[in-house]
Design an enzyme around this catalytic site. Structure first.
Site, PDB file in Angstrom:
ATOM      1  CG  ASP A 137      -2.001   1.055   1.131  1.00  0.00           C
ATOM      2  OD1 ASP A 137      -2.580   1.209   0.039  1.00  0.00           O
ATOM      3  OD2 ASP A 137      -2.274   1.725   2.136  1.00  0.00           O
ATOM      4  CE1 TYR A 139      -0.421   9.386   3.788  1.00  0.00           C
ATOM      5  CE2 TYR A 139       1.875  10.127   3.798  1.00  0.00           C
ATOM      6  CZ  TYR A 139       0.570  10.250   4.239  1.00  0.00           C
ATOM      7  OH  TYR A 139       0.250  11.241   5.156  1.00  0.00           O
ATOM      8  CG  HIS A 144      -4.346  10.956   1.946  1.00  0.00           C
ATOM      9  ND1 HIS A 144      -5.419  10.960   2.812  1.00  0.00           N
ATOM     10  CD2 HIS A 144      -3.495   9.989   2.412  1.00  0.00           C
ATOM     11  CE1 HIS A 144      -5.238  10.039   3.746  1.00  0.00           C
ATOM     12  NE2 HIS A 144      -4.083   9.438   3.521  1.00  0.00           N
ATOM     13  CD  GLU A 210      -5.943   4.521   4.069  1.00  0.00           C
ATOM     14  OE1 GLU A 210      -5.317   3.799   3.266  1.00  0.00           O
ATOM     15  OE2 GLU A 210      -5.415   5.096   5.033  1.00  0.00           O
ATOM     16  CD  GLU A 212      -5.331   2.676  -0.802  1.00  0.00           C
ATOM     17  OE1 GLU A 212      -4.521   2.052  -1.536  1.00  0.00           O
ATOM     18  OE2 GLU A 212      -5.232   2.733   0.436  1.00  0.00           O
ATOM     19  CG  ASP A 244      -5.597  -0.540   3.013  1.00  0.00           C
ATOM     20  OD1 ASP A 244      -5.875  -1.700   3.367  1.00  0.00           O
ATOM     21  OD2 ASP A 244      -4.516   0.004   3.273  1.00  0.00           O
ATOM     22  NE  ARG A 248      -7.849   6.816   8.794  1.00  0.00           N
ATOM     23  CZ  ARG A 248      -7.077   6.751   7.723  1.00  0.00           C
ATOM     24  NH1 ARG A 248      -5.791   6.480   7.850  1.00  0.00           N
ATOM     25  NH2 ARG A 248      -7.577   6.926   6.523  1.00  0.00           N
ATOM     26  CD  GLN A 251      -2.711   4.636  10.385  1.00  0.00           C
ATOM     27  OE1 GLN A 251      -3.878   4.486  10.057  1.00  0.00           O
ATOM     28  NE2 GLN A 251      -1.821   5.173   9.582  1.00  0.00           N
ATOM     29  CE1 TYR A 255       2.988   7.829  12.587  1.00  0.00           C
ATOM     30  CE2 TYR A 255       1.439   7.731  14.416  1.00  0.00           C
ATOM     31  CZ  TYR A 255       2.298   8.459  13.617  1.00  0.00           C
ATOM     32  OH  TYR A 255       2.474   9.803  13.819  1.00  0.00           O
ATOM     33  CE  LYS A 264      -4.206   2.379   6.913  1.00  0.00           C
ATOM     34  NZ  LYS A 264      -3.227   2.766   5.892  1.00  0.00           N
ATOM     35  CB  THR A 268      -7.332  -4.729   1.650  1.00  0.00           C
ATOM     36  OG1 THR A 268      -6.423  -4.260   2.643  1.00  0.00           O
ATOM     37  CG2 THR A 268      -7.232  -3.857   0.410  1.00  0.00           C
ATOM     38  CD  GLU A 374      -7.732  12.956   3.295  1.00  0.00           C
ATOM     39  OE1 GLU A 374      -7.228  13.805   2.548  1.00  0.00           O
ATOM     40  OE2 GLU A 374      -7.953  11.781   2.938  1.00  0.00           O
TER      41      GLU A 374
END
Length: 428
Positions: A137, A139, A144, A210, A212, A244, A248, A251, A255, A264, A268, A374
């Protein structure tokens, strides 16, 4: 093998029901590949055309389509076909289009066989189209990354120093890639609020999406052998919509210093139809203007982005659908080709069936952001949905993602959907 050919001709029409409807995702110029079964029947491989699926497993068995000197459509995944040379992908696409073209006359025996091989899409159960060899994955959306950096760091230094030089990514879990319409359990994990002295274990409270695009590698590169942008672009067999799912709050605690892990790894989702790279040729777009020059190995000499409209809908349990995001893949700073180039630059061997997630696709306006993190600005600005508001996902919510290219005809991806189920009670 790239470029336009007769399969892209907008004048081509098919005799199959629904294929010439301008609102159909699946005209004769698309022909995406998928894996399906009918009730009580075996798993077969087919292409979508109008409201039908053309069963390639049957056509190969009967000798009407022969991609190779061995059968490749009888193993329940697309990997054996994707592993064939790129010119075979093109030749097979042409053969399928010719069979379905209303201007081409088939013999009575061929026509009877094709009619027998056409099944109603509405009656089919779709399966994971590929064996996912590995999942990475990225970024790769500047918008974003800037939003997230602004939210959690200094807005004046939202992007990390490396971001404008390198496609940032991490290795995810291939085993939890699932096909559309698979229900997703809310994950459990370690949680620690900013004022908590110690972490606790429990269900995620900030479950997110997410939006994608997933690129599927067809042509591998040997261990130790890097690839150019042109080679990488041609090596990609096709693309799927990808969600995905992200926890949060899990994470946030886990992370640092190595990046996402359990936040994550739980699921997916991908759409069931693999839209071939060749079908997307007429919709290629240049990448956004570079803020800083990329190193020579990341230089592109052709447009490797695509003009793909993307829409996210949220459906509360028992409620009506609300559109929460509209965006476009053309905004992506790093194309899938560049992601593959960087992935292989160290000598990493890319394999047939590798899945590359683009990373969250966000546009320049708030309604074009590709995550609820977001869209709600980490919970500060709740979204209006049917019957209430949302900051993050609640149990019973369904997420539907759709994507398509519009031009002389429509190239659609179908639907990528998933419903949130409650967390499984964990007794440790």
């Amino acid at each position: 093998m790239t470029g336009l050919n007769e399969t892209h001709d907008p004048a081509r029409k098919s005799w199959v029901d629904g294929a010439n409807d301008p609102n159909s995702d699946f005209p004769i110029q698309n022909l995406p590949f998928g894996v399906f079964s009918l009730e009580g029947g075996p798993v077969h491989i087919g292409v979508a055309i109008g409201t039908r699926i053309l069963d390639l497993t049957v056509l190969e068995e009967e000798g009407l389509i022969v991609p190779a000197d061995h059968r490749v459509f009888d193993q329940g995944v697309l990997n054996p076909f994707m592993a064939l040379p790129q010119n075979v992908w093109t030749r097979t696409r042409r053969q399928i289009a010719d069979i379905l073209d209303e201007a081409n006359a088939l013999s009575r025996a061929e026509l009877n066989l094709v009619h027998r091989a056409l099944v109603p899409m509405a009656a089919a159960r779709m399966h994971l189209p590929i064996f996912v060899r590995s999942f990475t994955d990225f970024y790769a959306s500047r918008e974003h990354a800037t939003n997230v950096g602004t939210m959690f760091r200094d807005p004046d230094n939202a992007l990390m120093p490396n971001w404008l030089h390198i496609p940032i990514g991490y290795n995810g879990r291939a085993t939890t890639v699932v096909v559309s319409d698979t229900d997703i359990h809310r994950p459990n994990g370690q949680l620690k609020g900013p004022n908590d002295a110690e972490p606790r274990f429990g269900p995620c409270q900030k479950l997110d999406i997410e939006l994608e695009l997933g690129a599927i590698v067809g042509t591998p590169n040997p261990l130790g052998q890097p690839v150019t942008a042109e080679e990488a672009y041609a090596s990609i067999f096709g693309y799927v919509l990808l969600n995905d799912w992200s926890a949060r709050d899990i994470q946030t605690w886990e992370y640092q210093p190595l990046g996402p892990f359990q936040s994550k790894a739980f699921a997916t989702s991908i759409s069931p139809w693999v839209v071939t790279r060749e079908a997307l040729e007429p919709f290629r777009k240049d990448a956004p203007e570079r803020v800083k020059p990329l190193l020579p190995y990341l230089q592109e000499t052709s447009p490797n982005n695509f003009d793909i409209e993307m829409v996210v809908e949220l459906v509360p349990d028992g409620g009506k659908s609300s559109v929460i995001s509209k965006t476009n893949y053309k905004y992506m700073y790093y194309s899938s080709a560049l992601q593959m180039v960087h992935h292989a630059s160290s000598g990493c061997a890319m394999e047939t069936g590798d899945l590359l997630g683009s990373g969250t696709i966000s546009g320049p306006t708030q309604d074009s952001f590709g995550s609820m993190l977001e869209l709600s600005w980490n919970g500060r600005d709740p979204l209006k949905v049917d019957g209430g508001t949302r900051t993050f996902l609640e149990d019973g919510d369904t997420i539907n993602i759709n994507g398509w290219c519009d031009g002389d005809y429509r190239i659609g991806f179908g639907n990528c959907a998933g419903k949130v189920l409650p967390a499984v009670n964990f007794r440790g």
